[in-house]
Design a protein around this motif. Structure first.
Motif, short mmCIF file in Angstrom:
data_model
loop_
_atom_site.label_atom_id
_atom_site.label_comp_id
_atom_site.label_asym_id
_atom_site.label_seq_id
_atom_site.Cartn_x
_atom_site.Cartn_y
_atom_site.Cartn_z
N ILE A 146 9.33 44.08 14.57
CA ILE A 146 8.48 42.89 14.57
C ILE A 146 9.31 41.65 14.24
N GLU A 147 10.18 41.78 13.25
CA GLU A 147 11.07 40.67 12.91
C GLU A 147 11.94 40.27 14.11
N ASN A 148 12.45 41.27 14.80
CA ASN A 148 13.30 41.00 15.96
C ASN A 148 12.51 40.33 17.08
N ASP A 149 11.26 40.72 17.23
CA ASP A 149 10.40 40.10 18.22
C ASP A 149 10.24 38.60 17.94
N PHE A 150 10.05 38.27 16.67
CA PHE A 150 9.95 36.85 16.29
C PHE A 150 11.25 36.10 16.54
N LEU A 151 12.38 36.75 16.22
CA LEU A 151 13.67 36.10 16.44
C LEU A 151 13.87 35.76 17.92
N LYS A 152 13.47 36.68 18.79
CA LYS A 152 13.60 36.44 20.23
C LYS A 152 12.68 35.31 20.68
N CYS A 153 11.47 35.25 20.11
CA CYS A 153 10.56 34.14 20.43
C CYS A 153 11.19 32.81 20.06
N GLU A 154 11.71 32.73 18.84
CA GLU A 154 12.28 31.48 18.35
C GLU A 154 13.50 31.06 19.17
N GLU A 155 14.31 32.03 19.52
CA GLU A 155 15.50 31.73 20.33
C GLU A 155 15.08 31.18 21.68
N HIS A 163 7.57 23.12 23.06
CA HIS A 163 6.80 22.80 21.86
C HIS A 163 5.66 23.81 21.76
N VAL A 164 5.75 24.69 20.75
CA VAL A 164 4.77 25.76 20.60
C VAL A 164 4.21 25.72 19.18
N TYR A 165 2.90 25.61 19.07
CA TYR A 165 2.27 25.61 17.75
C TYR A 165 2.26 27.03 17.17
N ARG A 166 2.33 27.11 15.85
CA ARG A 166 2.49 28.41 15.21
C ARG A 166 1.15 29.13 14.98
N ALA A 167 0.42 29.30 16.07
CA ALA A 167 -0.74 30.20 16.10
C ALA A 167 -0.34 31.39 16.96
N LEU A 168 -0.69 32.58 16.53
CA LEU A 168 -0.28 33.82 17.20
C LEU A 168 -1.49 34.64 17.59
N ALA A 169 -1.62 34.92 18.89
CA ALA A 169 -2.65 35.84 19.38
C ALA A 169 -2.01 37.22 19.49
N TYR A 170 -2.51 38.18 18.70
CA TYR A 170 -1.92 39.51 18.71
C TYR A 170 -2.15 40.18 20.07
N PRO A 171 -1.11 40.68 20.73
CA PRO A 171 -1.31 41.40 22.00
C PRO A 171 -2.30 42.54 21.81
N ALA A 183 -0.01 44.50 4.66
CA ALA A 183 0.59 43.55 3.72
C ALA A 183 1.99 43.15 4.19
N ASN A 184 2.79 44.13 4.64
CA ASN A 184 4.13 43.82 5.12
C ASN A 184 4.08 42.93 6.37
N PHE A 185 3.13 43.24 7.26
CA PHE A 185 2.97 42.46 8.48
C PHE A 185 2.64 41.01 8.16
N LYS A 186 1.71 40.81 7.24
CA LYS A 186 1.32 39.44 6.89
C LYS A 186 2.47 38.71 6.20
N ASN A 187 3.27 39.43 5.43
CA ASN A 187 4.45 38.81 4.82
C ASN A 187 5.43 38.33 5.89
N ILE A 188 5.55 39.11 6.97
CA ILE A 188 6.44 38.70 8.07
C ILE A 188 5.87 37.45 8.75
N LEU A 189 4.56 37.38 8.91
CA LEU A 189 3.95 36.19 9.52
C LEU A 189 4.21 34.96 8.66
N VAL A 190 4.06 35.11 7.35
CA VAL A 190 4.32 33.99 6.44
C VAL A 190 5.78 33.57 6.53
N LYS A 191 6.68 34.55 6.52
CA LYS A 191 8.11 34.28 6.59
C LYS A 191 8.46 33.51 7.86
N ASN A 192 7.76 33.81 8.94
CA ASN A 192 8.03 33.15 10.22
C ASN A 192 7.14 31.93 10.44
N LYS A 193 6.49 31.48 9.37
CA LYS A 193 5.73 30.23 9.35
C LYS A 193 4.57 30.20 10.34
#
Length: 241
Positions: A146-155, A163-171, A183-193
């Motif tokens: 999941i972390e890697n997925d976010f890294l690829k999005c940001e890259e 310009h992408v607003y930080r709202a995420l629709a879960y596939p 809890a871990n998933f939500k922590n990752i969301l917070v970490k990725n703002k």
């Protein structure tokens, strides 16, 4: 607390005969938008919600997943016609390609908008958001995946100056639901703002949201009548339909 229905759409087609679970005809979508206008609904972007403590009566959020070219063809002109706002959620890996994750879909293969098309969308009306990188179910991924997925999005966003607003629709509306994994998933969301996370749920929300990472969306199906549409806005999905 205010009531805030968030509607979920996918594909749009030209003819009613082509509509199905994930695909609504342009004619029926126009009738739904006309209903919103006739009944004084106010459409909002998630960026606006971030700084609000309440929303006006009859507020609503329109969301479209996957940024398919059919949305460019049919949805954008209708948003412009009625001056309505909507949020479009991007599966970044598939930009400029097709919806390859939908190999078992009843829809024919759909083209995804390219970078130029996304950048030309009217920013006053359309807010872009996240729909993951590879459109996989978060529940089936490890925390590192999941972390890697976010890294690829940001890259991708940075490299293409989007310009992408930080709202995420879960596939698939899918996310880890077991206590520790959630809890871990939500922590990752917070970490990725990430500001808002959207599941399905099929009920109107109360606002302010009880949990910004479990926001409910109401699935609008292609065969829904205008009556069903009106009932879904008010009550969500009922057992009657």
């Amino acid at each position: 607390m205010s009531k805030l229905p968030i509607l979920m759409y996918h594909n749009v087609c030209q003819r009613e005969s082509e509509s199905n679970k994930l695909t609504i005809s342009a004619e029926n979508l126009e009738k739904q938008f006309q209903y919103l206008i006739d009944n004084d609904f106010k459409t909002l972007h998630f960026a606006a919600l971030e700084n609000l403590e309440s929303v006006p009566e009859k507020s609503i959020v329109l969301t479209f997943d996957d940024v398919t070219e059919n949305q460019l063809t049919y949805v954008v002109p209708l948003l412009e016609k009625f001056n309505l706002k909507a949020s479009f959620f991007i599966p970044f890996h598939f930009i400029g390609k097709t919806d390859l994750w939908n190999n078992n879909s009843e829809d024919a293969e759909q083209k995804i908008m390219n970078i130029e098309q996304l950048k030309e969308l009217p920013k006053a009306l359309i807010e872009l958001g996240y729909h993951s990188y590879e459109h996989k179910k978060y529940r089936l991924l490890t925390a590192s995946e999941i972390e890697n997925d976010f890294l690829k999005c940001e890259e991708f966003i940075k490299n293409n100056d989007l310009h992408v607003y930080r709202a995420l629709a879960y596939p698939y509306g899918n996310y880890p639901k077991e206590r520790d994994q959630k809890a871990n998933f939500k922590n990752i969301l917070v970490k990725n703002k990430i500001k808002f996370g959207l599941k399905i749920g099929n009920r109107p929300n109360t606002f302010p949201f009880k949990d910004n990472y479990e926001i409910k969306r109401i699935d609008i199906k292609g065969k829904d009548s205008l009556l069903v549409f009106r009932l879904k806005i008010k009550f969500g999905k009922l057992k009657l339909f």
